[in-house]
Design an enzyme around this catalytic site. Structure first.
Site, PDB file in Angstrom:
ATOM      1  N   GLY A  91      -7.419   3.164   9.340  1.00  0.00           N
ATOM      2  CA  GLY A  91      -6.923   2.052   9.937  1.00  0.00           C
ATOM      3  C   GLY A  91      -5.335   1.992  10.279  1.00  0.00           C
ATOM      4  N   SER A  92      -4.603   2.564   9.417  1.00  0.00           N
ATOM      5  CA  SER A  92      -3.319   2.508   9.277  1.00  0.00           C
ATOM      6  C   SER A  92      -2.718   3.744   8.645  1.00  0.00           C
ATOM      7  CB  SER A  92      -2.868   1.115   8.301  1.00  0.00           C
ATOM      8  OG  SER A  92      -3.066   1.420   6.997  1.00  0.00           O
ATOM      9  N   THR A  93      -1.424   3.791   8.882  1.00  0.00           N
ATOM     10  CA  THR A  93      -0.611   5.036   8.414  1.00  0.00           C
ATOM     11  C   THR A  93       0.738   4.276   7.499  1.00  0.00           C
ATOM     12  OG1 THR A  93       0.301   7.281   8.487  1.00  0.00           O
ATOM     13  CG2 THR A  93       0.749   5.631  10.279  1.00  0.00           C
ATOM     14  N   GLN A  94       1.326   4.810   6.576  1.00  0.00           N
ATOM     15  CA  GLN A  94       2.488   4.340   5.904  1.00  0.00           C
ATOM     16  C   GLN A  94       3.574   5.514   5.615  1.00  0.00           C
ATOM     17  OE1 GLN A  94      -0.516   3.721   4.226  1.00  0.00           O
ATOM     18  NE2 GLN A  94      -0.965   1.798   5.466  1.00  0.00           N
TER      19      GLN A  94
ATOM     20  N   GLU B  83       0.819  -1.138   0.054  1.00  0.00           N
ATOM     21  CA  GLU B  83      -0.047  -0.016   0.003  1.00  0.00           C
ATOM     22  C   GLU B  83       0.876   1.328  -0.150  1.00  0.00           C
ATOM     23  OE1 GLU B  83      -3.435   1.905   2.678  1.00  0.00           O
ATOM     24  OE2 GLU B  83      -2.933  -0.170   3.019  1.00  0.00           O
TER      25      GLU B  83
END
Length: 547
Positions: free
Chosen positions: A276-279, A242
């Site tokens: 829900g997430s971080t990149q 992602e």
């Protein structure tokens, strides 16, 4: 065109752990009990938003929605494309496209075995909604060259717990119907389609998420004419992919990584913040790393793109998206309040909890997730305790900056990351998704029209004003009613902005003066992982049109 070293396993994602680490649950009770005195001091003796610095309007600059790119048309992914005269008008949508079955860039494909145009569909099944990206490419060169996209979204996402698997699958109909409208009918059967779910489904667990994926695939194969790949057509995407695909999208659209792009132009670091997430993904600047290499591990992503080999650092923090951060903060605050004497709100009958991460004089009913999987509804209230400083101290607990660091240095939650001061001291930083959505509405346009210069410290300033409550909003944005409207009935924007600052400053350790760019789209194209993933899918050549 595209190659990577990857090790994708679903089991490591579904349990709420990052793709590059063993399972690690945050010890909420231990943290909360150990820091109860700290939080108490913060709330009762900490800053209350008084005496906030008041920058002049010239200190806040508006970000550009469309980041400047090269003026030349999009080119193929390599430099073998035959020269053509530039068209006078380049289509940017089906409405401006004179013939969706053709391209204005050339009259024939690069080779007889290639189609002239190729459409491709990518559905981003995120935690808050599902989005379809309908892309048009051409084969004026040996590799697909991107032309434009059509975008549509629906809410809530596939992971909405009120839906059955079949209901979740049906929710995508409105998106696929749009694809039926946009893609020429003669090309339906040779238009590849993929559905890639992200953090929302990762949290559901293997059984529930797999049932949804199977229902989606069954409906798409039985109802729609598009071509699902034999493998990985409907999947939960690895978090590291992602981030890397988002990095490809941004740097491709900026004409930095295409074959034929100017050499020695630094790439952008891409920080993407979802629900829900971080990149974070970046290419260490040459000569800056000790020994010129990254530590070995799954954070290291080897990429071949546009004929050039690159080594990237990437990590996806599952559980540190904006929606997840809200839940984590509320859980810590609710637990801490439970250690003190609670009192009941006379009107609603709900327990009233003073929350330093809500704007002052605001309140919101919140379903707080508990350790046993249940939820408790409470009335969170900013009262007079809401402030950037107090909220930031709560986030220090959530960020787990002091977690055990097995391979040093670490960013937060014990995750290895080379120091940005050493590995990426001068490169440009691009913030996507919720970073853009939360920050840009609060930026006041400069009076002289200068280019934006947004820094980490400016995000701090915005957070302070938002957390200080409605009176501060009027003081600083009174002449801009659109800003006040954005903040009304959204008390958690204090939490959101403070969390974003914590990611950049506490987590990644960017200095207050470090400049950042905010991106939503370039030349009408959405930034994010979808275009990068679609380029990889189309470039593989498994499905090609024969109109």
């Amino acid at each position: 065109m595209f190659a990577s070293s990857r090790n994708t396993t679903y089991e490591r994602l579904e349990g709420g752990m990052g793709p590059n680490r063993a399972s690690k649950k945050l010890p909420w009770k231990k943290i909360a009990i150990g820091c109860s005195v700290l939080i108490g001091l913060v709330w009762f003796f900490g800053p209350r938003g008084a005496g906030l610095p008041t920058p002049g309007l010239e200190d806040i600059y508006p970000p550009q929605e469309n980041i400047p790119t090269k003026t030349q048309p999009n080119t193929a992914l390599d430099d073998e494309r035959p020269p053509t005269s530039a068209p006078s008008v380049i289509p940017t949508s089906p409405e401006t496209d004179p013939d969706p079955l053709k391209t204005v860039h050339c009259s024939a494909p690069h080779a007889s075995h290639l189609p002239l145009v190729q459409y491709a569909l990518m559905i981003d099944a995120g935690s808050t909604g599902s989005r379809i990206h309908i892309y048009k490419f051409n084969y004026c060169g040996p590799s697909p060259a991107y032309e434009y996209e059509v975008f549509k979204m629906t809410q809530p996402g596939l992971s909405d717990r009120t839906k059955t698997p079949e209901g979740a699958a049906e929710s995508l109909d409105v998106l696929l119907d749009e694809a039926i409208r946009v893609v020429p009918a003669s090309l339906h059967g040779c238009t590849p389609l993929a559905v890639k779910a992200t953090a929302g489904l990762r949290f559901l667990g293997a059984g529930k998420s797999q049932a949804i994926l199977e229902a989606v695939e069954k409906r798409l194969r039985g109802r729609y004419p598009f071509k699902l790949p034999d493998t990985d057509g409907v999947v939960i995407m690895d978090g590291k992919d992602e981030g890397v695909y988002a990095w490809i999208t941004a740097n491709y659209l900026m004409d930095v990584i295409r074959a034929g792009s100017p050499k020695d132009v630094p790439t952008y670091a891409v920080l993407d913040l979802g629900g829900g997430s971080t990149q974070i993904v970046f290419e260490p600047e040459k000569g800056e790393m000790v020994g010129g290499v990254l530590q070995e591990g799954e954070h290291k992503y080897e990429l071949v793109f546009g004929g050039e080999e690159r080594v990237l650092y990437q990590h996806s923090y599952l559980g540190y998206g904006l929606k997840s951060a809200r839940e984590s903060v509320h859980r810590v605050v609710e637990f801490m309040d439970g250690l003190r004497a609670a009192w009941m709100n006379g009107e609603s009958g709900l327990r009233r909890v003073a929350n330093p991460c809500l704007a002052q004089k605001t309140e919101k009913e919140v379903d707080v997730p508990l350790a046993d999987g249940s939820k408790v509804k409470v009335l969170m209230a900013g009262e007079d305790v809401g402030s950037f400083e107090a909220c930031n101290r709560v986030l220090e607990l959530v960020m787990a900056k002091d977690a055990m660091c097995n391979v040093k240095p670490c960013s937060f939650n014990g995750v290895y990351q080379p120091s940005m001061m050493d590995a990426f001291p001068t490169g440009k930083i691009l913030l996507l998704s919720y970073f853009y959505d939360r920050i840009t509405p609060l930026i006041i346009p400069s009076s002289n029209g200068d280019q934006p210069h947004i820094t980490v410290s400016m995000i701090t300033t915005l957070a302070r004003h938002v957390c200080a409550g409605p009176s501060s909003w009027v003081d600083h944005w009174g002449g801009y009613p659109a800003v006040i409207d954005e903040l009304q009935d959204r008390p958690e924007w204090c939490l959101d902005l403070t969390f974003m600052h914590a990611l950049l400053g506490l987590g990644y350790e960017f200095g207050d003066g470090r400049e950042v760019a905010l991106g939503k789209r370039i030349e009408g194209t959405e930034l994010g992982w979808c275009l990068g993933a679609t380029i990889a899918m189309v470039g593989g050549g498994e499905v090609r049109c024969r109109a």
